[in-house]
Design a protein around this motif. Structure first.
Motif, short mmCIF file in Angstrom:
data_model
loop_
_atom_site.label_atom_id
_atom_site.label_comp_id
_atom_site.label_asym_id
_atom_site.label_seq_id
_atom_site.Cartn_x
_atom_site.Cartn_y
_atom_site.Cartn_z
N ARG A 179 0.70 -1.15 -0.02
CA ARG A 179 -0.02 0.01 0.00
C ARG A 179 0.75 1.31 0.08
NH1 ARG A 179 -4.24 -0.62 4.77
NH2 ARG A 179 -4.59 -2.69 3.98
N GLU A 180 1.86 1.16 0.83
CA GLU A 180 2.80 2.37 0.94
C GLU A 180 3.37 2.66 -0.73
OE1 GLU A 180 4.20 2.02 5.41
OE2 GLU A 180 5.53 1.40 4.00
N ARG A 181 3.89 1.51 -1.27
CA ARG A 181 4.52 1.61 -2.35
C ARG A 181 3.49 2.37 -3.62
NH1 ARG A 181 8.45 -2.84 -4.63
NH2 ARG A 181 9.44 -3.28 -2.85
N VAL A 182 2.21 1.91 -3.46
CA VAL A 182 1.29 2.27 -4.64
C VAL A 182 0.98 3.81 -4.38
CG1 VAL A 182 -0.99 2.16 -5.37
CG2 VAL A 182 0.11 -0.02 -4.65
N ALA A 183 0.84 4.15 -3.03
CA ALA A 183 0.68 5.54 -2.54
C ALA A 183 1.89 6.45 -3.03
CB ALA A 183 0.45 5.74 -1.24
N ARG A 184 3.05 5.75 -2.87
CA ARG A 184 4.46 6.76 -2.96
C ARG A 184 4.51 6.97 -4.58
NH1 ARG A 184 9.42 4.03 -2.46
NH2 ARG A 184 8.33 2.75 -0.72
N PHE A 185 4.24 5.83 -5.30
CA PHE A 185 4.58 5.91 -6.93
C PHE A 185 3.46 6.80 -7.37
CE2 PHE A 185 7.63 2.84 -5.71
CZ PHE A 185 8.82 3.44 -6.29
N LEU A 186 2.34 6.62 -7.04
CA LEU A 186 1.13 7.40 -7.57
C LEU A 186 1.54 9.20 -7.28
CD1 LEU A 186 -2.44 5.97 -6.80
CD2 LEU A 186 -1.23 6.14 -9.12
N ASP A 187 1.94 9.25 -6.00
CA ASP A 187 2.02 10.54 -5.55
C ASP A 187 3.53 11.00 -6.65
OD1 ASP A 187 2.22 12.69 -4.26
OD2 ASP A 187 4.35 12.12 -3.17
N LEU A 188 4.35 10.25 -6.66
CA LEU A 188 5.47 10.67 -7.47
C LEU A 188 5.23 10.94 -9.04
CD1 LEU A 188 8.88 10.29 -7.80
CD2 LEU A 188 8.34 8.14 -8.63
N VAL A 189 4.08 10.40 -9.73
CA VAL A 189 3.80 10.80 -10.73
C VAL A 189 2.67 11.74 -10.79
CG1 VAL A 189 4.45 8.74 -11.96
CG2 VAL A 189 2.11 8.88 -11.28
N GLY A 190 2.38 12.57 -9.75
CA GLY A 190 1.26 13.51 -9.52
C GLY A 190 -0.27 13.15 -9.58
N LEU A 191 -0.53 11.72 -9.18
CA LEU A 191 -1.86 11.35 -9.41
C LEU A 191 -2.63 10.85 -8.09
CD1 LEU A 191 -1.73 9.35 -12.95
CD2 LEU A 191 -2.71 11.57 -12.39
N SER A 192 -1.95 11.26 -7.02
CA SER A 192 -2.70 10.67 -5.68
C SER A 192 -4.15 11.00 -5.68
CB SER A 192 -2.09 11.77 -4.66
OG SER A 192 -0.49 11.21 -4.61
N LYS A 193 -4.68 12.07 -6.55
CA LYS A 193 -6.10 12.64 -6.25
C LYS A 193 -7.03 11.70 -7.25
CE LYS A 193 -5.86 17.18 -4.23
NZ LYS A 193 -4.75 18.31 -5.08
#
Ligand code: ADP
Ligand code: ADP
Length: 235
Positions: A122-136
């Motif tokens: 879960r942390e990885r998915v959150a971190r990499f979505l954040d990295l590409v600017g798509l957390s939202k």
């Protein structure tokens, strides 16, 4: 350090009684940390080369060593396992699962590593979505995302397994010029910040200009190598 070595690699396909020489006697060294473009016209062998480096396909002759391991003559199962841990793929048509959300698409390849555990996953998915600017946009499905956003999901998915090398087959070919530029800048920023090795193919001069290493390929042969120094190529 050499991350990938190809020595005298050839690959041919049989097509209706004819032999197509997709790659002819290709030797190439790819160093760790590069942002490398494989450039050449359509049909020149770019995809074949990426597929061999990514162990999606196997050579007819020659030797391929990736991350210190000779992958020639391995079984499909061995290659699949190796690929899953070593290579991240990015495709021209994004290749996301349409029924899965952005979150689930990034999570999907991580599910084959049960040792990761749910929390780390879960942390990885959150971190990499954040990295590409798509957390939202984690809960959005591909059809609710723009082309550029879809490719960002694909980038997060490729990176989430922490591959040794990311292979991108014409990653901007289905994007408009501006969005393609944004995707290239994102990949380049990740390359510079994390030293992730990127190899991407293109037939587009403006796309190859983003690279710091260039391999020109034509008719299955390498016809030139370039290293960028400031704003020009030294061949
Ligand atoms: P590029 O990515 O530069 O467009 P490819 O590597 O896809 O080039 O193709 C190189 C050559 O090999 C082309 O002539 C193509 O038609 C042929 N080729 C690629 N894959 C196959 C295949 N699976 N079967 C038959 N021919 C193929
Ligand atoms: P469970 O505990 O039911 O196994 P998780 O808590 O891991 O499930 O998450 C369930 C689903 O919710 C995930 O598959 C994912 O699609 C989604 N999800 C989890 N965390 C997030 C998040 N931070 N943002 C968006 N979606 C999330």
């Amino acid at each position: 350090m050499a991350l990938v070595m190809l020595e005298n690699v050839s690959r041919q396909y049989r097509l209706g009684g004819q032999t197509v020489h997709a790659l002819r006697d290709v030797s190439l060294r790819i160093d760790e940390g590069v942002f490398l473009a494989i450039a050449g016209p359509s049909g020149s062998g770019k995809s074949t080369l990426l597929n061999l480096i990514g162990c999606i396909d196997t050579a007819d002759s020659g030797r391929i060593v990736i991350d210190g391991r000779d992958v020639s003559g391995r079984t499909p199962d061995q290659l699949a396992d190796y690929r899953a841990r070593t290579v991240g793929f990015i495709f021209q048509t994004f290749n996301l699962f349409p029924v899965l959300t952005a979150w689930e698409n990034v999570e999907y390849p991580l599910l084959q590593f049960p040792e990761l555990g749910k929390k780390e996953r879960r942390e990885r998915v959150a971190r990499f979505l954040d990295l590409v600017g798509l957390s939202k946009f984690a809960g959005h499905r591909p059809n609710q995302l723009s082309g550029g956003q879809r490719q960002r999901v694909a980038i997060a998915r490729a990176l989430a397994v922490k591959p040794r090398i990311v292979l991108a087959d014409e990653p901007t070919a289905n994007l408009d010029h501006q969005t393609g530029g944004e995707i290239l800048r994102l990949m380049k920023a990740i390359n510079q910040k994390y030293r992730t090795t990127f190899v991407f193919s293109t037939h587009d001069e403006s796309v190859m200009a983003a690279a710091d290493r260039l391999v020109r390929i034509e008719d299955g042969r390498i016809i030139g190598l370039g290293v960028r120094q400031q704003s020009r190529w030294v061949m």
